[in-house]
Motif scaffolding. Sequence first.
Motif, PDB file in Angstrom:
ATOM      1  N   GLY A  72       9.153  -4.601  69.190  1.00 59.14           N
ATOM      2  CA  GLY A  72       8.370  -4.712  70.087  1.00 59.14           C
ATOM      3  C   GLY A  72       8.126  -3.613  70.200  1.00 59.14           C
ATOM      4  N   TYR A  73       7.761  -2.917  72.097  1.00 56.49           N
ATOM      5  CA  TYR A  73       7.548  -1.841  72.409  1.00 56.49           C
ATOM      6  C   TYR A  73       8.226  -1.818  74.068  1.00 56.49           C
ATOM      7  CZ  TYR A  73       6.336   0.433  68.338  1.00 56.49           C
ATOM      8  OH  TYR A  73       5.806   1.157  66.575  1.00 56.49           O
ATOM      9  N   VAL A  74       9.273  -0.789  74.311  1.00 63.48           N
ATOM     10  CA  VAL A  74       8.821  -0.196  76.125  1.00 63.48           C
ATOM     11  C   VAL A  74       8.606   0.734  75.929  1.00 63.48           C
ATOM     12  CG1 VAL A  74      11.749   0.073  75.280  1.00 63.48           C
ATOM     13  CG2 VAL A  74      10.803   0.111  77.921  1.00 63.48           C
ATOM     14  N   CYS A  75       7.412   1.108  76.449  1.00 64.98           N
ATOM     15  CA  CYS A  75       7.031   2.163  76.974  1.00 64.98           C
ATOM     16  C   CYS A  75       7.034   2.695  78.273  1.00 64.98           C
ATOM     17  CB  CYS A  75       5.105   2.078  77.332  1.00 64.98           C
ATOM     18  SG  CYS A  75       3.859   2.864  77.024  1.00 64.98           S
ATOM     19  N   ASN A  76       7.270   3.767  78.468  1.00 63.29           N
ATOM     20  CA  ASN A  76       7.510   4.373  79.780  1.00 63.29           C
ATOM     21  C   ASN A  76       6.822   5.243  80.099  1.00 63.29           C
ATOM     22  OD1 ASN A  76       9.767   5.685  82.312  1.00 63.29           O
ATOM     23  ND2 ASN A  76      10.911   5.196  81.531  1.00 63.29           N
ATOM     24  N   THR A  77       5.852   4.429  81.810  1.00 63.55           N
ATOM     25  CA  THR A  77       5.004   5.597  82.014  1.00 63.55           C
ATOM     26  C   THR A  77       5.334   6.387  83.041  1.00 63.55           C
ATOM     27  OG1 THR A  77       2.651   5.989  82.157  1.00 63.55           O
ATOM     28  CG2 THR A  77       3.488   3.919  82.506  1.00 63.55           C
ATOM     29  N   TYR A  78       5.118   7.426  83.224  1.00 67.64           N
ATOM     30  CA  TYR A  78       4.997   8.619  84.560  1.00 67.64           C
ATOM     31  C   TYR A  78       3.693   8.784  84.751  1.00 67.64           C
ATOM     32  CZ  TYR A  78       4.783  11.402  80.880  1.00 67.64           C
ATOM     33  OH  TYR A  78       4.424  12.470  79.144  1.00 67.64           O
ATOM     34  N   ARG A  79       3.585   9.978  86.528  1.00 65.73           N
ATOM     35  CA  ARG A  79       2.755  10.305  86.824  1.00 65.73           C
ATOM     36  C   ARG A  79       2.937  11.953  86.167  1.00 65.73           C
ATOM     37  NH1 ARG A  79       2.399   7.956  93.597  1.00 65.73           N
ATOM     38  NH2 ARG A  79       1.293   6.355  92.830  1.00 65.73           N
ATOM     39  N   HIS A  89       9.432  -8.623  70.332  1.00 63.57           N
ATOM     40  CA  HIS A  89       8.300  -8.342  70.213  1.00 63.57           C
ATOM     41  C   HIS A  89       7.136  -8.426  71.746  1.00 63.57           C
ATOM     42  CE1 HIS A  89       9.115  -9.178  65.632  1.00 63.57           C
ATOM     43  NE2 HIS A  89       9.648 -10.176  65.918  1.00 63.57           N
ATOM     44  N   SER A  90       8.050  -8.082  71.807  1.00 64.58           N
ATOM     45  CA  SER A  90       7.208  -7.826  73.814  1.00 64.58           C
ATOM     46  C   SER A  90       6.950  -6.256  73.959  1.00 64.58           C
ATOM     47  CB  SER A  90       7.501  -8.703  74.754  1.00 64.58           C
ATOM     48  OG  SER A  90       7.702  -9.871  74.982  1.00 64.58           O
TER      49      SER A  90
END
Length: 456
Positions: free
Chosen positions: A233-240, A208-209
Motif C-alpha cells: 500500500g501507500y501512506v501519503c503525507n499531505t500538507y498545506r 495494501h491500504s
Amino acid sequence: MSTVNQEISNQKRRITWEGCSVLLDINDGDRLVFSRLTAGSIVKIGNRNYPLQPLTGCPFGSVFQVENGTTGPCLSRVISTAEAGNTEDKRECAIKDESRDNRALVDNNTAQTLTGEDIEGLRRQGASGNEIVEALIANSATFENKTSFSQEKYRLKKQKKYAPKVLLRRPFSRSICDTYFKKYPSRIGFLRVDTLSLLLSFANVTAHSDVLVVDMIGGLLTGAVAERLGGTGYVCNTYRGDSPYSLEIVRIFNFGDEVNKRIVRLPLAELSASQIGDSKEIDQLQAASSIDNPSNQIDASLSSIPSSQPVTMEETTVSSEDGNPNTETFVSKVHKAAKPGEKASEDAIKLWKENGFSSLIIAAPDVDAWSIIKEVLPFLSFSAPFVIYHQYLQPLATCMHNLQLEKMAIGMQITEPWLREYQVLPSRTHPHMQMSACGGYVLSGTKLYNGEQPNK
C-alpha cells in the motif's frame, strides 16, 4: 526467491548494523536515549563517555554493563546464565517468607563505613561495579536487619549508581512514542501510545491500504502507519503550502527500501487540482496555502537536514560499437537508497483522484480540526473511515457538529482513551503512583455520500 530474501532481511533487522538507529534504555527506564551506531558515536553515563562501537553486530535486547577496560571505560555485553536465574528465584522466595520489619532502623548516615575515598581506591585498583556494590553491602551495618524489600531496593539503588546497565532496544512505534512522550511530549502533540493504537485501529490500517495522513507531529504517525503496512500500500503525507511537514522521526524506524518507497508526500494544492499538469493552478493554490499556514516554513527547515543514506554499486556490461565482445567496458551505476517522503508518482495521484484513499488520519494540533477536515475529506473514498486526534476536546466537538450539519459523515464518536500502568513484582503488584492523566481525544467516523461529489 523473494521469500528467502525477506527472511534474510528480517534476520538482519534483529541484529544491529553500522548506521542503524537504536534506543538505549539506561538503568531500567531511568534514562532513554536515541542514538545512531557510527564509528565515533558515544553515550554519556554519569560523568564519563562510553563508545557505542561494541553494540554493533549485537541482537536487539542485549544488555550491556559499564566496565573499566584497558583503553578506558567501555560497555561490555552481559550474558545471562543459569546461576543468575537461580539467584533471582532465591530472592523471590526470601521476599515471600518475609518476617522482619524496619521499625528499629534509624537513618542517621552512620551505617555505611565505606567512604568515598575508599570507593575511588577500589576503582583505581580495577574493581568492577558489582564488586563495589558488594563491598558497600558488606560494610553496611543495617543491611542484614532490613526487610527483603528494603535490601532489594538498596541493592538496585547502588547498582544504578556504580554498575549501570544499558538495554539495547529496537526502535518501533511503541518504544518511540513512549520515549517521546516522556522526554519531548510537545513534539508529538502529547500523543500517548494507547491513543496512537486507537488511531490505527479506528482508521482500519491494514495491508495494501492507501492511507492519507496529515502528520504535524514530527512523522511519528507516518512511521506508525508505514510500519503496519509493512511495505504494502501507500501512506501519503499531505500538507498545506509548498513546504512539507517534518518527518524526522521516520528515520528512527530503520525502514528498508521497500517501506521507504511507500512513504510519499503530496501537497494539498496538487491533490486539489483538477488536472495533474495544470501548473498555474497548483502554484496559485500553494501560494494561498502558504499565506494561510506560515508555520510550514519552520517544518521545512527541520526536514531539510541531510541524512546519511547508504549507496549501492551495480556493474553492467556494455558492448562496444563494433560488436566485439573482447572490448567490453564496465560502467558503474550508483543507486541511492530510497528516502522516505519522496513525491508521489503521477500514476498514483491519478489513481487516488479517481478512487480515493481507503482511510484518513489527521494529527494536527496547531491547525483547526474543521478547517483541515473539510479540505481533505473529499479525497477519501465513500464509506471509508477517518480519524482526527487533538489534545483538547472542544476543537473536535466543533468539528463533529459541523460535519453533522453538512451531512458529510455518519457514525461519529469522540473517544477519550484511558490508560493505567501497573507495577508487576512478587507480592508488590499495584498501579503506578504517577501516570498520565489525559491522552488526548479522538474523533472517528465514516464518510457519507451526499450526492454533490463525484463517485469514488
